[in-house]
Enzyme design. Sequence first.
Site, PDB file in Angstrom:
ATOM      1  N   GLU A  17      63.924  24.099  43.827  1.00 24.95           N
ATOM      2  CA  GLU A  17      62.989  24.822  44.945  1.00 24.95           C
ATOM      3  C   GLU A  17      61.855  23.703  44.716  1.00 24.95           C
ATOM      4  O   GLU A  17      61.160  23.894  43.705  1.00 24.95           O
ATOM      5  CB  GLU A  17      62.601  26.085  44.562  1.00 24.95           C
TER       6      GLU A  17
ATOM      7  N   CYS B  87      53.413  26.826  46.938  1.00 24.86           N
ATOM      8  CA  CYS B  87      54.343  25.686  47.650  1.00 24.86           C
ATOM      9  C   CYS B  87      54.325  25.723  49.174  1.00 24.86           C
ATOM     10  O   CYS B  87      54.729  24.954  49.713  1.00 24.86           O
ATOM     11  CB  CYS B  87      55.785  26.078  46.978  1.00 24.86           C
TER      12      CYS B  87
HETATM   13  P1  NAD Z   1      55.164  21.643  36.505  1.00 21.49           P
HETATM   14  O1  NAD Z   1      54.165  20.389  36.087  1.00 21.49           O
HETATM   15  O2  NAD Z   1      54.823  22.874  35.674  1.00 21.49           O
HETATM   16  O3  NAD Z   1      56.580  21.195  36.392  1.00 21.49           O
HETATM   17  C1  NAD Z   1      57.558  22.047  36.662  1.00 21.49           C
HETATM   18  C2  NAD Z   1      58.388  22.276  35.588  1.00 21.49           C
HETATM   19  O4  NAD Z   1      59.112  20.876  35.185  1.00 21.49           O
HETATM   20  C3  NAD Z   1      57.761  22.588  34.165  1.00 21.49           C
HETATM   21  O5  NAD Z   1      58.740  23.582  33.550  1.00 21.49           O
HETATM   22  C4  NAD Z   1      57.837  21.154  33.431  1.00 21.49           C
HETATM   23  O6  NAD Z   1      57.694  21.340  32.089  1.00 21.49           O
HETATM   24  C5  NAD Z   1      59.010  20.603  33.824  1.00 21.49           C
HETATM   25  N1  NAD Z   1      58.877  19.112  34.058  1.00 21.49           N
HETATM   26  C6  NAD Z   1      57.806  18.434  34.212  1.00 21.49           C
HETATM   27  N2  NAD Z   1      58.221  17.044  34.014  1.00 21.49           N
HETATM   28  C7  NAD Z   1      59.354  16.876  33.722  1.00 21.49           C
HETATM   29  C8  NAD Z   1      60.234  16.016  33.050  1.00 21.49           C
HETATM   30  N3  NAD Z   1      59.833  14.600  33.181  1.00 21.49           N
HETATM   31  N4  NAD Z   1      61.702  16.157  32.964  1.00 21.49           N
HETATM   32  C9  NAD Z   1      61.984  17.449  32.633  1.00 21.49           C
HETATM   33  N5  NAD Z   1      61.293  18.546  33.034  1.00 21.49           N
HETATM   34  C10 NAD Z   1      59.932  18.329  33.483  1.00 21.49           C
HETATM   35  O7  NAD Z   1      54.897  22.007  38.057  1.00 21.49           O
HETATM   36  P2  NAD Z   1      54.797  21.163  39.179  1.00 21.49           P
HETATM   37  O8  NAD Z   1      55.844  20.099  39.424  1.00 21.49           O
HETATM   38  O9  NAD Z   1      53.508  20.223  39.352  1.00 21.49           O
HETATM   39  O10 NAD Z   1      54.696  22.191  40.369  1.00 21.49           O
HETATM   40  C11 NAD Z   1      54.254  21.985  41.754  1.00 21.49           C
HETATM   41  C12 NAD Z   1      55.363  21.479  42.599  1.00 21.49           C
HETATM   42  O11 NAD Z   1      56.410  22.627  42.482  1.00 21.49           O
HETATM   43  C13 NAD Z   1      54.649  21.414  44.109  1.00 21.49           C
HETATM   44  O12 NAD Z   1      55.537  20.367  44.697  1.00 21.49           O
HETATM   45  C14 NAD Z   1      55.177  22.544  44.714  1.00 21.49           C
HETATM   46  O13 NAD Z   1      55.386  22.520  46.149  1.00 21.49           O
HETATM   47  C15 NAD Z   1      56.550  22.934  43.879  1.00 21.49           C
HETATM   48  N6  NAD Z   1      56.723  24.431  44.156  1.00 21.49           N
HETATM   49  C16 NAD Z   1      57.923  24.914  44.604  1.00 21.49           C
HETATM   50  C17 NAD Z   1      58.219  26.190  44.911  1.00 21.49           C
HETATM   51  C18 NAD Z   1      59.231  26.578  45.584  1.00 21.49           C
HETATM   52  O14 NAD Z   1      59.583  27.821  45.491  1.00 21.49           O
HETATM   53  N7  NAD Z   1      59.806  25.784  46.399  1.00 21.49           N
HETATM   54  C19 NAD Z   1      57.206  27.019  44.047  1.00 21.49           C
HETATM   55  C20 NAD Z   1      56.253  26.611  43.487  1.00 21.49           C
HETATM   56  C21 NAD Z   1      55.914  25.359  43.276  1.00 21.49           C
END
Ligand code: NAD
Length: 471
Positions: free
Chosen positions: A225, A259
């Site tokens: 997602e 998102c």
């Molecule tokens: P985040 O930084 O919390 O990362 C998401 C998860 O990935 C966390 O649990 C984190 O610990 C893990 N993570 C981070 N780096 C990692 C790595 N190198 N290796 C393994 N795991 C790792 O959140 P984010 O990515 O900043 O979230 C924002 C993004 O998520 C935006 O692009 C947003 O559009 C998207 N998003 C999508 C949805 C959806 O339902 N499609 C919902 C919310 C957010």
Amino acid sequence: MTSLAENDTVSTPTAVTSLPGVVAGVRHTFGSRVTRPLSWRKKQLERMIAMLEENEAAFSEALATDLGKPDIEGYITDIAFVIGEVKLMLKNLRRWNRPERVRTPIVAMPASSKRIPEPLGVVLVIAPWNYPVQLLLVPAAGAIAAGNAVVMKPSEVSSATSALLARLVPKYLDSSAIALVEGGVPETTALLAERFDHIFYTGNGTVGRVVMRAAAEHLTPVTLELGGKSPTIVHSSADLEVTAKRIAWGKWLNAGQTCVAPDYVLVEKSVETDFVEHLRNAIAEFYGDDPQTSGSFGRIVSDRHFDRLSALLCGGRVIVGGDTDRAERYISPTVITDVDLTSPLMNEEIFGPILPIVPIDSISDAISFVNSRPHPLALYVFAEKKSVVDHVLTHTTAGGVTVNGTLMHLTSPYLPFGGVGESGMGAYHGETGVRIFQHRKPVLSRSTKVDPSLAYPPYTERKAKIFRKVL
Ligand code: NAD
């Protein structure tokens, strides 16, 4: 109601060395078939609701600490949303988990056929920080409803919510089958080295690729997602006042950290000035003259994201807002015109309270604009002319669409929610959110009472003739 304990505001990463044991533990429980009976699943889902209801104040406080979420916003988008999804799962638990009879083709007769849903095994759910309760618990609940064991990994960025969940989940749910691991990159990396039977990841596409690569090692299926820049198209036939309000609501909810928030607006030139005026009015109506003092407007999750967003402000001319306060991680609802299409503002997902407005000559130009970029997670089109809406729907692709509104397609449990292309793969919510965690095992049962020799060798001309007729 309990209140947030002192030690709940800081998350404590789970020791990396303990993680193989955590996964092995829940796998062992899955193997013992504890998670199979519907009674166990029902109890866990009911307990999840109890956890949210009995600790509503603590969740509100954690969400306020992490994101400055107004109470009602946290309640609607994180707490009530999960409760609604879980209630639907409870209502349909039997129906969504029972074998389904299907037809049998004539060549296999006499026989009957069915699909028997069975759990996949151990599911890993990795969640981001923007709706830190909903995005962790809804997929986890789906996995539980399908009879799986689960490992949940909340985001370390929303650390107060992560810490609260780490305290409550073992208290309410069966920790022999449902584990919660806290931590960031090292812990998630260690988890991803383990074998899971499904990985459900929500977050950005860069990490999505990391997750998919790790999953490939074990041939583990993934749901990703992801995000992207969700376009909003405003046609000259749109009701501009309602349009502006609905865009303002979808954009500035959770300070734009959604998102599916409208990322940018493509508005027909002939109505641009009027639309912007309505948008300005909507912002004033929602958040007052000084949104920093409004109890209805959130904050940016971290200094890193605050700095990233502040840098985007120079991608055009600020005509509404543009105020920032780093100490509070506050960025006001901001509207930008005269946008530089080559700037990061128009090339990175904004994920914050800044809305660029791009005038377009026609809907065809808007469609070309959208189609020259990766498939978005959401697309919004505002128009009173049905032919315009139909034209946009037919000529664009997006994870999901709301017509004459924003975000609302996500709120329906009767519509699958997910991305396409760069914005993700797979979908969930409602029935889809349970089905993705099942293998619907096809079973064809034949009778031995009759044993037509037609398919057996030796192959004769007569048999060939019959086959050519019936197949
Ligand atoms: P985040 O930084 O919390 O990362 C998401 C998860 O990935 C966390 O649990 C984190 O610990 C893990 N993570 C981070 N780096 C990692 C790595 N190198 N290796 C393994 N795991 C790792 O959140 P984010 O990515 O900043 O979230 C924002 C993004 O998520 C935006 O692009 C947003 O559009 C998207 N998003 C999508 C949805 C959806 O339902 N499609 C919902 C919310 C957010």
